[in-house]
Motif scaffolding. Structure first.
Motif, PDB file in Angstrom:
ATOM      1  N   GLN A 148      -5.185 -12.594   4.629  1.00 26.17           N
ATOM      2  CA  GLN A 148      -5.138 -12.680   5.918  1.00 26.17           C
ATOM      3  C   GLN A 148      -6.534 -13.267   6.550  1.00 26.17           C
ATOM      4  OE1 GLN A 148      -2.023 -13.164   6.328  1.00 26.17           O
ATOM      5  NE2 GLN A 148      -1.239 -11.931   4.671  1.00 26.17           N
ATOM      6  N   GLY A 149      -7.469 -13.238   5.997  1.00 29.06           N
ATOM      7  CA  GLY A 149      -9.274 -13.316   6.672  1.00 29.06           C
ATOM      8  C   GLY A 149      -9.327 -12.064   6.988  1.00 29.06           C
ATOM      9  N   LEU A 150      -8.696 -10.985   6.895  1.00 30.31           N
ATOM     10  CA  LEU A 150      -9.217  -9.508   7.573  1.00 30.31           C
ATOM     11  C   LEU A 150     -10.589  -9.318   6.909  1.00 30.31           C
ATOM     12  CD1 LEU A 150      -6.021  -7.452   7.161  1.00 30.31           C
ATOM     13  CD2 LEU A 150      -6.917  -8.527   9.073  1.00 30.31           C
ATOM     14  N   SER A 151     -11.315  -8.592   7.649  1.00 31.03           N
ATOM     15  CA  SER A 151     -12.903  -8.452   7.271  1.00 31.03           C
ATOM     16  C   SER A 151     -12.849  -7.308   6.074  1.00 31.03           C
ATOM     17  CB  SER A 151     -13.697  -8.022   8.553  1.00 31.03           C
ATOM     18  OG  SER A 151     -13.203  -6.583   8.678  1.00 31.03           O
ATOM     19  N   GLY A 152     -14.154  -7.485   5.367  1.00 29.13           N
ATOM     20  CA  GLY A 152     -14.051  -6.660   4.080  1.00 29.13           C
ATOM     21  C   GLY A 152     -14.040  -5.120   4.745  1.00 29.13           C
ATOM     22  N   PHE A 153     -14.641  -4.800   5.861  1.00 28.22           N
ATOM     23  CA  PHE A 153     -14.636  -3.166   6.276  1.00 28.22           C
ATOM     24  C   PHE A 153     -13.089  -2.971   6.966  1.00 28.22           C
ATOM     25  CE2 PHE A 153     -18.955  -3.788   7.831  1.00 28.22           C
ATOM     26  CZ  PHE A 153     -19.531  -2.468   7.317  1.00 28.22           C
ATOM     27  N   VAL A 154     -12.454  -3.794   7.378  1.00 28.11           N
ATOM     28  CA  VAL A 154     -10.872  -3.368   7.485  1.00 28.11           C
ATOM     29  C   VAL A 154     -10.152  -3.131   6.142  1.00 28.11           C
ATOM     30  CG1 VAL A 154      -8.755  -4.408   8.735  1.00 28.11           C
ATOM     31  CG2 VAL A 154     -10.977  -4.651   9.773  1.00 28.11           C
ATOM     32  N   VAL A 155     -10.282  -4.007   5.360  1.00 28.38           N
ATOM     33  CA  VAL A 155      -9.663  -4.054   4.004  1.00 28.38           C
ATOM     34  C   VAL A 155      -9.797  -2.902   3.271  1.00 28.38           C
ATOM     35  CG1 VAL A 155      -8.882  -5.236   1.770  1.00 28.38           C
ATOM     36  CG2 VAL A 155      -9.017  -6.467   4.096  1.00 28.38           C
ATOM     37  N   ASN A 208       1.036  -1.152   0.015  1.00 29.46           N
ATOM     38  CA  ASN A 208      -0.233  -0.083  -0.033  1.00 29.46           C
ATOM     39  C   ASN A 208       0.982   1.495   0.046  1.00 29.46           C
ATOM     40  OD1 ASN A 208      -1.693   2.275   0.739  1.00 29.46           O
ATOM     41  ND2 ASN A 208      -3.033   1.029   2.004  1.00 29.46           N
ATOM     42  N   ARG A 209       0.856   1.968  -1.023  1.00 29.51           N
ATOM     43  CA  ARG A 209       1.877   2.929  -1.387  1.00 29.51           C
ATOM     44  C   ARG A 209       1.499   4.340  -0.127  1.00 29.51           C
ATOM     45  NH1 ARG A 209      -1.904   2.456  -5.097  1.00 29.51           N
ATOM     46  NH2 ARG A 209      -3.345   4.091  -5.466  1.00 29.51           N
ATOM     47  N   ARG A 210       0.570   4.251   0.641  1.00 27.30           N
ATOM     48  CA  ARG A 210       0.181   5.165   1.764  1.00 27.30           C
ATOM     49  C   ARG A 210       0.336   4.619   3.104  1.00 27.30           C
ATOM     50  NH1 ARG A 210      -3.120   9.292   0.267  1.00 27.30           N
ATOM     51  NH2 ARG A 210      -3.375   9.420  -1.774  1.00 27.30           N
ATOM     52  N   ARG A 211       1.122   3.408   3.001  1.00 30.10           N
ATOM     53  CA  ARG A 211       1.272   2.992   4.395  1.00 30.10           C
ATOM     54  C   ARG A 211       2.912   2.561   4.487  1.00 30.10           C
ATOM     55  NH1 ARG A 211      -3.376   1.914   7.657  1.00 30.10           N
ATOM     56  NH2 ARG A 211      -2.238   0.314   8.753  1.00 30.10           N
ATOM     57  N   GLY A 234     -11.492  -0.050   4.175  1.00 31.47           N
ATOM     58  CA  GLY A 234     -11.332   1.076   5.056  1.00 31.47           C
ATOM     59  C   GLY A 234     -10.074   1.562   5.118  1.00 31.47           C
ATOM     60  N   ARG A 235      -8.956   0.447   5.482  1.00 31.20           N
ATOM     61  CA  ARG A 235      -7.836   0.724   5.612  1.00 31.20           C
ATOM     62  C   ARG A 235      -6.890   0.813   4.518  1.00 31.20           C
ATOM     63  NH1 ARG A 235      -4.996  -3.973   9.207  1.00 31.20           N
ATOM     64  NH2 ARG A 235      -6.639  -3.157  10.870  1.00 31.20           N
ATOM     65  N   HIS A 236      -7.498   0.133   3.375  1.00 34.07           N
ATOM     66  CA  HIS A 236      -6.513   0.083   2.251  1.00 34.07           C
ATOM     67  C   HIS A 236      -6.998   0.829   0.815  1.00 34.07           C
ATOM     68  CE1 HIS A 236      -3.496  -2.179   3.924  1.00 34.07           C
ATOM     69  NE2 HIS A 236      -4.240  -3.188   4.148  1.00 34.07           N
ATOM     70  N   LEU A 237      -8.414   0.392   0.632  1.00 39.87           N
ATOM     71  CA  LEU A 237      -9.261   0.871  -0.474  1.00 39.87           C
ATOM     72  C   LEU A 237      -9.378   2.442  -0.392  1.00 39.87           C
ATOM     73  CD1 LEU A 237     -11.412  -1.995  -1.919  1.00 39.87           C
ATOM     74  CD2 LEU A 237      -9.152  -1.161  -2.718  1.00 39.87           C
TER      75      LEU A 237
END
Lengths: 333, 285, 296
Positions: C195-202, B108-111, C204-207
């Motif tokens: 890693q089996g992270l939830s859709g919310f986490v992925v 991730n380019r922002r992290r 919110g954190r990445h997308l």
């Protein structure tokens, strides 16, 4: 008499916080009909060298030095003369054949009209010639290929169409920038064979840019190894493989795993390839070179010619014996 | 456990078909056809093939990013679900991790590099604070990076360094198996050698099992003991790396080997002038 | 042999002078025109915020004896047909006009982002369903949709803004979906998913953080459109109701005066709209170019 002569090409690109050098004095001579490989890792300037010949360097780039094609300075031509030169004497094959073809034109329209426009041929003659060329580049069903749009053809087929288009005008110099990197290995072998064959049949010279030393060795008369915007060594494939004179050439050859033998650990060059603008005083390879001597760190290192080859290393004479690859297999060509 | 068979991966009759397009344009492609293979604990199996061979689909099914249409996957002695749910994927991630090809998209380019690793650490282990930082530094050290690299954004790292971070991230889950999908293909030759050595060292020290997906036969020779050759979703040849590379039985394996550039090599037309090649005709259809 | 010498560790390439989070890059992307646009928007927002303090008169109260006054010492920009101070009405008008557009843009961005992320994350049937829903909304002209909503729920700024927001959602959602889809295919998102992270986490954190620039740019471009559309609704009498000060309403109410030879009100309000819309469009365009999640 050389067909192409690059004389101390330097290229700087404006960047925040000052200009960045991408080429730091590339000099090279290509004889008519000769194939030269420009080999290097990322940031070595191999593609950029090619682009200075076509004059397609990035906007804002400052280029100094001369590019002589048949004695004409390409870099000082006006737009019309440059267009004529590109249409008549130069052909370019890039990594992505899709970029070279118009997506809404059928292959036939693209090739036939190209010939009519560039060489003023009549439709009938042009079409016969196109059919001939397509058959020569290994396309079996010429009719179907000519009727197809680019998106209907595979990458290998498209690259063959681009090769056909490139040789159609019988240019004197072919510029090929990683033409097979995006293709599968079996297709690469096929396309390279066709490119090599067509080049020889039409007596064209070639500048072949690739990261693959073995691939370049197979189709080129001489190979220039680039590092950080300079040629560090130039010689025939056999010379480079059996007795490299520059430490970088030697290590580059060694660090590629072999198809026929394994080693417990591969010999490595520490660090990463440096870009031309990151180079300080002294030899560009000094930061990664295991054979470094104090004098390598100061002053520019000249490219010294001799024995029909050239090398840019202070210690090449002392290291001559040490750099010989005893295990190097026979190389033809 | 896999103790009885010594195989950490057992795949039986795996099939997968992809359907693309809508209505009249609907077409389906068999990505995997009845694929069966095993990987011995601590070994490295190379999966060789060109585009469209199904090698990447195999990897994605194995790690749970994709479901299979038919067949069974037994991982470390446990059969895994065909259509994995989240909890199942999480459990599987502790057995098997994947390293992807693209060094630009792998982070991730922002992290920061450190946060990429700690994300996986916290997903699978109860670690936080100083202990978390220590584990991140430790993993960076194992892939040849320094603690300071933890604070770097992907844009500040070279391609080789990014791939090292991706490997560290995969190791953070402490898996037994690493699936490496063309993990060194995009790297410069000199950097590729470094990463290949790193992978060999990690395998030895951590007793990992590798499924190494690649198109590069020289890399296959260097890293693997066993190899399977895939073409259009099927395994067409398998055996020890030496046997397959030195005495290939299948014409396609021979073609692959003869197409690989090496000293003294000349490119050649597979079938001579003017003859069609199956792939091209298929694409033209 | 240590791992370092074996695998050839690179010298630390982390640069100490970070460009991270520095405003310099943004300024460079905006260019002089973009900076001017930001300044204009800043002034407009300031005017709206400080309207009660700096407006010389009450915007809703006038006296018939003072109607159609020319610009002068008492009324800097003159007065309207009811004798209300035009400068005060323009300052207060900035409040309604900007707030209305902001509401439209916020709601549209939120709705568009949620739809885009839901479609991207679940894919398959959900994606197709969202696609059909957007097609359906696309089929309605914006203003017609707004008029329908107002016809059902009554006139007023809130109704008009909500209606327009609904009309804007498909434009935002469509562009953001394609951006999010490209992002989702990247290896780092898949590594997180693995890693089996939830859709919310992925998500919110990445997308979300990685499509945020597109959301922002789209919002800036939409802001201009929203001002125009809201003004049009007010002009038609479906949005803000008199005597509230609003630029669109002022253009509309100035019509009669225009015919009587007093063009001041319509021209001034119209000029305000044009300047604000142009400023927002320039900002949006400079920030994101064509990749923005804006309308059109």
């Amino acid at each position: 008499m050389s067909l192409l002569e690059l004389d101390d090409i330097r290229l700087d690109l404006p960047h925040r916080g000052g200009d960045r050098a991408l080429l730091r004095g590339v000099s090279l001579r290509v004889a008519p009909g000769e194939a030269i490989g420009l080999v290097g890792e990322s940031g070595s300037g191999k593609s950029m060298t090619l682009r200075t010949v076509l004059r397609t360097e990035p906007a804002g780039a400052r280029v100094t030095g001369r590019v002589l094609l048949d004695g004409t300075d390409v870099r000082s031509l006006d737009a019309a003369a440059l267009r004529r030169l590109r249409a008549r004497d130069l052909a370019m094959i890039s990594q992505d054949p899709r970029a070279a073809l118009n997506p809404v034109l059928r292959v036939a329209e693209f090739l036939v009209e190209g010939l009519c426009d560039a060489r003023g041929e009549r439709r009938g003659t042009a079409e016969r010639r196109v059919r001939d060329l397509l058959a020569q580049v290994g396309i079996a069903d010429v009719d179907r290929c000519m009727d197809s749009y680019p998106h209907q053809l595979s990458g290998g087929m498209l690259q063959r169409v681009v090769i056909a288009a490139a040789v159609a005008g019988s240019p004197r110099l072919l510029l090929a920038d990683e033409p097979t990197t995006a293709l599968d290995v079996t297709t690469q072998s096929e396309v390279m064979a066709i490119l090599d064959e067509q080049r020889r049949e039409h007596g064209m010279a070639m500048l072949f840019v690739t990261h693959d030393l073995e691939l370049a060795s197979a189709v080129c008369d001489r190979i220039a190894v680039l590092y950080a915007g300079q040629i560090v060594e130039i010689g025939t494939p056999a010379q480079l493989h059996s007795a490299p004179r520059h430490p970088y050439t030697r290590l580059l050859l060694d660090s590629r795993p072999s198809l026929t033998a394994t080693t417990p650990t591969l010999p490595v060059i520490p660090g990463r390839p440096v870009a031309a603008y990151e180079v300080g005083a002294g030899c560009a390879f000094a930061t990664r070179c295991p054979w470094i001597a104090p004098r390598c760190r100061d002053g520019a290192v000249p490219l010294v010619e001799g024995d029909g080859r050239a090398v840019r290393c202070h210690r090449s004479d002392e290291l001559r014996g040490e750099l010989v690859r005893t295990s190097a297999p026979e190389v033809t060509g | 456990m896999s103790g009885t068979t010594g195989n950490v991966i057992e795949i039986t009759g795996l099939s997968k078909r992809f359907t693309t397009g809508r209505g009249g344009q609907r077409r389906s492609v068999d990505a995997l056809v009845d694929v069966t293979l095993t990987v011995a604990d601590g070994s490295c199996l190379a999966v060789v093939g060109e585009s469209g061979s199904g090698k990447t689909t195999l990897a994605r099914i194995l790690v749970g990013l994709e479901g299979a249409d038919a067949g069974q996957v037994v991982l470390a002695g446990r059969p895994v679900a065909q259509r994995p749910r989240r909890a199942e994927r999480r459990a599987r991630a502790r057995d098997i991790q994947m390293v992807f090809q693209d060094p630009n998209g792998s982070l991730n380019r922002r992290r920061t590099a450190g946060s990429a690793i700690s994300e996986v650490l916290t997903a699978h282990h109860r670690v936080r604070g100083a202990e978390l930082r220590r584990r991140v530094d430790d993993l960076l050290d194992q892939v040849g990076l320094l603690p300071a690299h933890a604070r770097a954004l992907p844009g500040e790292l070279s391609g080789g360094q990014r791939q090292r971070v991706a490997i560290a991230r995969a190791l953070a889950a402490e898996p037994r198996v690493l699936v490496l999908d063309e993990a060194v293909a995009a790297l410069d030759v000199s950097v590729q050698a470094q990463v290949l050595n790193l992978l060999a060292e990690l395998r030895r020290v951590r007793r990992l099992t590798y499924l190494f997906i690649t198109h590069d036969l020289s890399v296959v020779r260097q890293v693997s003991e066993q190899v399977v050759v895939m073409r259009r979703g099927e395994i067409i040849e398998r055996g020890s790396t030496e046997r397959v590379l030195d005495q290939p039985q299948h014409p396609y394996t021979m073609l692959l080997r003869d197409s690989a550039p090496r000293p003294g090599w000349r490119p050649r037309r597979a079938l001579g002038r003017g003859e069609p090649r199956a792939e091209d005709m298929e694409a033209a259809r | 042999m240590s791992a370092e010498t074996l695998t050839g560790v690179e010298p630390l390439a982390v640069t100490s002078s970070r460009q991270r989070r520095s405003g310099r890059g943004t300024v460079r992307r905006l260019g002089p025109l973009g900076v001017a646009a930001v300044v204009i928007v800043g002034l407009l927002v300031l005017a709206a915020l400080l309207a009660p303090l700096i407006a010389p008169y009450d915007p809703a109260i006038g006296s018939v004896v003072e109607r159609y006054q020319a610009p002068g010492a008492a009324h800097v920009l003159g007065t309207d047909q009811s004798g209300r101070d035009l400068l005060s009405r323009l300052l207060y008008g900035a409040r309604t006009s900007l707030t209305g557009a902001a509401v439209v843009v916020l709601l549209a961005a939120a709705g568009g982002t949620v739809l885009a992320l839901v479609a991207t994350w679940f894919g398959g049937r959900v994606d197709a369903l969202v696609g059909r829903l957007l097609d359906l909304l696309f089929a309605f002209p914006n203003l017609l949709l707004a008029i329908l909503v107002v016809a059902v729920f009554g006139t007023g700024l809130t109704q008009a803004a909500v209606a327009l927001a609904v009309a804007y959602v498909p434009y935002t959602a469509r562009v953001l979906r394609s951006v999010a889809l490209r992002e989702r295919r990247l290896a780092y998102v898949q590594a997180a998913e693995l890693q089996g992270l939830s859709g919310f986490v992925v998500t919110g954190r990445h997308l979300l953080p990685n499509i945020a620039p597109q959301i922002l740019t789209g919002a800036a471009i939409n802001f201009g459109y929203a001002m125009i559309d809201l003004a049009a609704l007010s002009f038609l009498g479906l949005g803000v109701q008199a005597p509230t000060a609003d630029w669109g309403l002022m253009v509309s109410q100035g019509q009669d005066s225009l015919l009587q030879g007093y063009p001041g009100q319509s021209l001034l309000a119209g000029a305000c709209i044009v300047v604000a819309v142009a400023a927002f469009s320039v900002i949006g365009e400079r920030l994101g170019g064509r990749r923005a999640g804006g309308r059109a």
